[in-house]
Scaffold this active site. Structure first.
Site, short mmCIF file in Angstrom:
data_model
loop_
_atom_site.label_atom_id
_atom_site.label_comp_id
_atom_site.label_asym_id
_atom_site.label_seq_id
_atom_site.Cartn_x
_atom_site.Cartn_y
_atom_site.Cartn_z
N HIS A 18 0.97 -1.35 0.22
CA HIS A 18 0.14 -0.46 -0.27
C HIS A 18 0.82 1.36 -0.10
O HIS A 18 0.71 2.07 -0.93
CB HIS A 18 -1.12 -0.18 1.26
CG HIS A 18 -1.65 1.34 1.16
ND1 HIS A 18 -2.45 1.48 1.25
CD2 HIS A 18 -1.42 1.90 1.79
CE1 HIS A 18 -3.46 2.69 1.56
NE2 HIS A 18 -2.43 3.06 1.77
N GLU A 19 1.99 1.23 1.29
CA GLU A 19 2.90 2.67 1.15
C GLU A 19 3.24 2.97 -0.11
O GLU A 19 3.57 3.99 -0.42
CB GLU A 19 2.97 2.64 2.31
CG GLU A 19 2.65 2.33 3.96
CD GLU A 19 1.82 3.67 4.01
OE1 GLU A 19 1.96 5.07 3.56
OE2 GLU A 19 0.66 3.22 4.23
N HIS B 45 2.15 4.10 -3.22
CA HIS B 45 1.32 5.42 -3.43
C HIS B 45 2.60 6.43 -3.27
O HIS B 45 2.52 7.60 -4.23
CB HIS B 45 0.91 6.07 -1.45
CG HIS B 45 0.19 6.34 -0.88
ND1 HIS B 45 -0.96 6.74 -0.96
CD2 HIS B 45 0.00 5.96 0.22
CE1 HIS B 45 -2.21 6.70 -0.25
NE2 HIS B 45 -0.93 6.08 0.77
N TYR C 131 -4.08 14.59 -2.85
CA TYR C 131 -4.94 13.78 -1.78
C TYR C 131 -5.70 14.82 -1.36
O TYR C 131 -5.32 15.14 -0.18
CB TYR C 131 -3.25 13.87 -0.72
CG TYR C 131 -3.67 12.48 0.13
CD1 TYR C 131 -3.64 11.08 -0.32
CD2 TYR C 131 -3.18 12.22 1.42
CE1 TYR C 131 -3.44 10.26 -0.05
CE2 TYR C 131 -3.49 11.49 2.50
CZ TYR C 131 -3.72 10.10 1.59
OH TYR C 131 -3.71 8.91 2.33
N GLU D 110 -5.80 6.82 -2.66
CA GLU D 110 -5.84 5.70 -1.49
C GLU D 110 -5.84 4.45 -1.87
O GLU D 110 -5.95 3.26 -1.70
CB GLU D 110 -6.70 6.00 -0.24
CG GLU D 110 -5.85 6.87 1.07
CD GLU D 110 -5.25 5.93 1.57
OE1 GLU D 110 -5.42 5.11 1.90
OE2 GLU D 110 -3.94 6.72 1.39
N ASP E 149 -9.45 14.02 7.70
CA ASP E 149 -8.62 13.51 6.31
C ASP E 149 -9.33 13.01 5.10
O ASP E 149 -8.89 12.62 4.56
CB ASP E 149 -9.41 11.99 6.88
CG ASP E 149 -8.37 10.75 6.47
OD1 ASP E 149 -7.16 10.37 6.17
OD2 ASP E 149 -9.27 9.35 6.29
N HIS F 169 -9.81 7.98 3.72
CA HIS F 169 -9.29 6.76 3.47
C HIS F 169 -10.87 6.56 4.00
O HIS F 169 -10.58 4.87 4.28
CB HIS F 169 -8.77 6.90 4.93
CG HIS F 169 -6.77 6.80 4.67
ND1 HIS F 169 -6.83 8.14 4.92
CD2 HIS F 169 -5.87 5.73 4.68
CE1 HIS F 169 -5.68 7.82 4.95
NE2 HIS F 169 -4.97 6.88 5.12
#
Ligand SMILES: [Zn+2]
Length: 348
Positions: A173-174, A177, A188, A197, A264, A269
């Site tokens: 996932h990271e 990005h 974002y 996301e 957020d 998310h």
């Protein structure tokens, strides 16, 4: 050339931490508060650095690298949250005694392997970029993040989260990005941020499925089951059934539940549950290995020149239909399945 406009993107959203602060018991409250305040200070520090970085820092050697082999460096932060810690394991070096170091090394390797073998992409920037992983970041830190050019892993507090390095989907996932940053560079915020996301959840789940050799029906479609602590079990998010991953999960599965919020970055998310679920439905409909057809359509969409960094759900959905048509033919079963998936979540 690299664009360093990326904000640090965490796996654990701030609104979940805020809900834990409001609704959790006193111990949970303290832990969530500590993580939230560190997240904010990291964001501020990275924003300052991002403003200064506009050049490519890859070593010259990697420019002629033909690809196919990762270049990983794992650093031990020893709880420090500033600077870069000592190198604990570099590419090709033997395993460390520290599990977090080895998990980060293996997780970055598995992510590289997925992108190379399934997408023919050479690392995060498609040009052999060095993969830096910083482990033991902060004390009891309940998060993992891509900060614009490297990965930071907390150890968790044992209550909300355990070692983030243990979760391959979180690592995938990271790093995704990073891939998004070098491709569409989705802003974002709001729907574009939720797509950013979601792309990370989709590819993170595919990294795990590819490593485990699981077909779409065999996969768990969960994000973070290997790093949530007892308070957040069984997982952080579910692509199969958004909103059911844990008792604080408020993700919608379709547009009827779309959450309008200032929290957020506009619920990035939260509303990511909608495109996540569309991808899950497509993968199940097509069957077999999700990375082969569904994953390929999504990856090509991330590189679609007609999309823009501020594209919303409908533009993105139309682009997946367009890409499925380019790859499989406009009257193919894949195109119908993509349309059906987006229609089921009420986007198209
Ligand atoms: Zn993320």
């Amino acid at each position: 050339m690299a664009i360093y406009s990326q904000r640090p993107t965490c796996i654990v959203p701030p609104d979940l931490l805020k809900r834990l602060i409001l609704e959790g018991d006193s111990e949970v409250r303290v832990r969530a508060l500590e993580t939230l305040s560190l997240d904010i200070s990291v964001r501020q520090a990275r924003a300052e650095i991002a403003g200064r970085r506009d050049f490519d820092t890859r070593p010259l050697g990697s420019l002629v690298d033909a690809g196919g082999t990762p270049n990983r460096v794992i650093h031990d932060q020893a709880q420090a949250t500033t600077g870069v810690g000592a190198v604990a394991r570099g590419e090709g070096q033997p395993a460390s005694k520290d599990s977090a170091v080895n998990e980060a090394y293996d997780g970055l390797g598995a992510t590289y392997k997925f992108y190379w073998e399934a997408c023919r992409r050479d690392s995060i920037d498609a040009a052999g970029m060095l993969m830096d992983g910083l482990v033991h970041y902060g004390t009891n830190y309940n998060n993992a993040m891509w900060d614009g050019d490297q990965m930071l892993f907390g150890d968790g507090d044992g209550l909300l989260f355990t070692r983030f390095t243990a979760s391959l989907d979180v690592i995938g996932h990271e790093l995704t990005h990073g891939v998004t940053q070098y491709e569409l560079n989705l802003v974002y915020s709001s729907q574009a941020g939720a797509l950013n996301e979601s792309m990370s959840d989709v590819m993170g789940s595919l990294v795990k499925q590819y490593a485990l050799k699981q077909t779409a029906p065999q996969a768990d479609w969960l994000i973070g089951p290997d790093c949530v602590g007892p308070k957040l079990k069984p997982a952080l998010r579910s692509m199969k059934a958004p909103g059911t991953a844990n008792s604080y999960d408020n993700q919608p599965a379709d547009m009827d539940g779309y959450v309008k919020t200032m929290e957020d970055h506009g619920g990035v998310h939260t509303n990511s549950g909608i495109p996540n679920h569309a991808f899950y439905l497509l993968a199940i409909k097509l069957g077999g290995n999700a990375w082969e057809r569904a994953g390929r359509i999504w990856y090509e969409t991330l590189r679609d020149p007609k999309l823009r960094p501020n594209s919303g759900f409908r533009s993105f959905a139309s682009a997946t239909v367009r890409q499925a048509g380019i790859i499989y033919g406009t009257s193919s079963a894949e195109v119908s399945a993509v349309r059906e998936a987006w229609s089921a979540v009420k986007v198209l």
